[in-house]
Scaffold this active site. Sequence first.
Site, PDB file in Angstrom:
ATOM      1  N   ASP A  87       5.279   5.266   2.603  1.00  0.00           N
ATOM      2  CA  ASP A  87       5.493   6.390   2.564  1.00  0.00           C
ATOM      3  C   ASP A  87       6.816   5.777   4.235  1.00  0.00           C
ATOM      4  O   ASP A  87       7.205   6.617   4.147  1.00  0.00           O
ATOM      5  CB  ASP A  87       4.132   6.954   3.559  1.00  0.00           C
ATOM      6  CG  ASP A  87       3.504   7.634   2.634  1.00  0.00           C
ATOM      7  OD1 ASP A  87       4.021   8.244   0.844  1.00  0.00           O
ATOM      8  OD2 ASP A  87       2.484   7.310   2.526  1.00  0.00           O
ATOM      9  N   SER A 105       0.950  -1.122   0.054  1.00  0.00           N
ATOM     10  CA  SER A 105      -0.172   0.248   0.021  1.00  0.00           C
ATOM     11  C   SER A 105       1.119   0.988   0.154  1.00  0.00           C
ATOM     12  O   SER A 105       1.872   1.343   0.085  1.00  0.00           O
ATOM     13  CB  SER A 105      -0.577   0.344   1.360  1.00  0.00           C
ATOM     14  OG  SER A 105       0.002   0.077   2.523  1.00  0.00           O
ATOM     15  N   LYS A 106       0.166   2.540  -0.389  1.00  0.00           N
ATOM     16  CA  LYS A 106       1.275   3.434  -0.269  1.00  0.00           C
ATOM     17  C   LYS A 106       1.712   3.985   0.929  1.00  0.00           C
ATOM     18  O   LYS A 106       2.508   3.811   1.149  1.00  0.00           O
ATOM     19  CB  LYS A 106      -0.475   4.552  -0.397  1.00  0.00           C
ATOM     20  CG  LYS A 106       0.546   6.340  -0.401  1.00  0.00           C
ATOM     21  CD  LYS A 106      -0.364   7.225  -0.835  1.00  0.00           C
ATOM     22  CE  LYS A 106       0.549   8.442  -0.712  1.00  0.00           C
ATOM     23  NZ  LYS A 106       0.512   9.125   0.583  1.00  0.00           N
ATOM     24  N   ARG A 107       0.799   3.975   1.759  1.00  0.00           N
ATOM     25  CA  ARG A 107       1.377   3.452   3.492  1.00  0.00           C
ATOM     26  C   ARG A 107       2.519   3.021   3.809  1.00  0.00           C
ATOM     27  O   ARG A 107       3.334   3.362   4.617  1.00  0.00           O
ATOM     28  CB  ARG A 107       0.431   3.182   4.141  1.00  0.00           C
ATOM     29  CG  ARG A 107       0.503   3.620   5.918  1.00  0.00           C
ATOM     30  CD  ARG A 107      -0.549   3.124   7.165  1.00  0.00           C
ATOM     31  NE  ARG A 107      -2.099   3.416   6.473  1.00  0.00           N
ATOM     32  CZ  ARG A 107      -2.842   2.925   5.916  1.00  0.00           C
ATOM     33  NH1 ARG A 107      -2.370   1.272   5.552  1.00  0.00           N
ATOM     34  NH2 ARG A 107      -4.005   3.583   5.991  1.00  0.00           N
ATOM     35  N   SER A 126       2.693  12.689  -3.824  1.00  0.00           N
ATOM     36  CA  SER A 126       3.490  11.578  -3.494  1.00  0.00           C
ATOM     37  C   SER A 126       4.507  11.764  -4.557  1.00  0.00           C
ATOM     38  O   SER A 126       4.086  11.421  -5.684  1.00  0.00           O
ATOM     39  CB  SER A 126       1.902  10.761  -3.492  1.00  0.00           C
ATOM     40  OG  SER A 126       1.709  10.847  -2.574  1.00  0.00           O
TER      41      SER A 126
END
Length: 505
Positions: free
Chosen positions: A269, A264-266, A289
Site C-alpha cells: 500500500d 506485508s500488505k502495508r 486490494s
Amino acid sequence: MNSSFRVRFAPSPTGPLHIGGVRTALFNYLFAKKHGGAFVLRIEDTDQKRFVDGAEDYITNALNWCNIPFDEGPGKDGDFGPYRQSERKHLYKQYVDLLLENNKAYYAFDTAEALDLERKNHEAKGKTFIYNWHNRSRGRLVNSLVLSKEEVAEKIANGEDYVVRFLAPQDETLELTDRIRGTITIDTNTLDDKVLFKSDGMPTYHLANVVDDYLMKITHVIRGEEWLPSLALHQLLYNAFEWKAPEFAHLPLILKPTGKGKLSKRDGDKLGFPVFPLSWEDPSNASVSKGYKESGYFAEAVVNFLAFLGWNPGTEQELFSLSELVEAFDLKNVNKAGARFDPEKTKWFNHQYMQKTANEDLATAFINATSELSAIDPSYVELVIGHIKERATFPSEFWGLSHYFFKAPETFAEAALKKAWKAHSKELMQELIVVLETADDSTVESLQTTIKEWITKNEIGFGKIMMPLRVALVGALKGAGVFDIIYLIGKNESVKRIQTLIDRH
C-alpha cells in the site's frame, strides 16, 4: 504420477492469499512435478472464528491463474480426502485418545483466568511463563498429571472445559533435519506443552497438521520459515505416534524492499505494488486490494519472479518458462537467508514477458479494454503494438504510447513547440507536404529515403524537419519512429496533421 513423492499446500481460508503463500505453493508444485509426484491442496479451516467467506475460492482461483493447479484437493478428490479439515474433524479424536492412552498427552482444565494469573506472577519475577515440565506437576496447574483418574473423569462428565496438551519430553536433545537448513538441535526443556485438542471437539493446527500429513501420505513438507519453531513439536508428535516423519524444508522469508522485516500488505500500500495475486474485496469493509492480475502482470512473469525469491538456478539465466522451472528446481538451491522483494525487478520480469507475448494476443486484449478501438481493424492494432510494446511494462500503458496512431493530436505540447517550432518551420513544413504528397509510401524505407534525400539535397538541418514533424504527428516530442508513424497512419493523414499544425501556428 510417482506416488512416492507427495507434497501439500495447506493454507487457511482467513483472507486473500499473500504472494508469500503463492511462492510456497509454487515451490511445492515445482518439487512435485520435478519428481513426477502429486501436489495436494488441503484447506486448514479448523479455526472457524477466522474463516472468511470466499477465501477458499480465492485460493483455488489464484493457483489456477498462476497455472500451478493442484492434483488433489477440494473438487478434485483423490484417495485421501476429504481435503478440508473441517470435514475431517471426526478423525482426530481417535489420535488424541491414542496419545492419552500412551501417556504422550494429558488433560488440562486450567481456566484462562488462572493461566493469565500465572503469566503475571512470572512477569513480576522477570520470568516467562511456559506450561511444561517445570510447572505442570507442581499443583498450581490443574491437569490429569496431578488429578486422579476419577477426578478427571468427573470433570469431563460435568462438562468442564478442557484441552489436551502434548507431554513434551524432559532432558532430551532433539536432532532435526531440514532440507534447506541442515541439522537443527533442540533442548526439549525449552519446549512448552502445546495444546492439541479442545473440549469442543476441534483439534489445534499442530495435531490436525501432523495427522493429515500422515493420513495423506505426504512425503515432503515444504513450508514457510514461520513454521520452523513448530518443527520440534511436529517431529515429537511423529515420534509419539511411532510414525515415519516426512522430510521438512522451510523456505526463507520474503522481506520488505528495504530488506528489514517480513513483507506485508502495508508495504504494498505504501509503495504502490500488489501483494496478492488477484484483487480481493474485504467482505468486512468492502475495501478492494488490487492484485497482480488486475495490475497488468502476466501470470508467467509473477511465477518467474516468485521462483527467484529464495531460489536460484546456479546459472545466469533469469527468464524461465514453467516447464523450465520444473526442470531446474532443486531444494539444494533454496537459500536460508530471507529474500528481499524488489518491486522494480518484478516490473522488469513483466516487461520481458511483454516482449515475448504475441502481438496478436496483446492487440486482442488492448481492443477489449479500449472503447476507442472498437471499430479499428485488429490487424492494424497488431502492427501498432509491434511498434510500441518495447516501451511498455503493462498493457495499461498501450493507449498512452499509441493514441496518435488512432487519432490526430488535438493539442500540441507547449514545451515541445517551443523547442521544435522556429521562425522558418512553417515554410519548411509546407515544402515537406509537397514532398510527402508525391512520395512512394509503399514501405517505411521508401518514405525514409525520399524525405532524407530531400533534407540532404536542400542542406536543411535534420532536426529542423524531424522535430516539428514529430510534434505534428504526435502532439509532443515523443513516440515511435517518425517514418513508422507516417507509414502506418498513411501519407494523407500525415499531411493533414502537418497542415493542422501550420494553420494553428
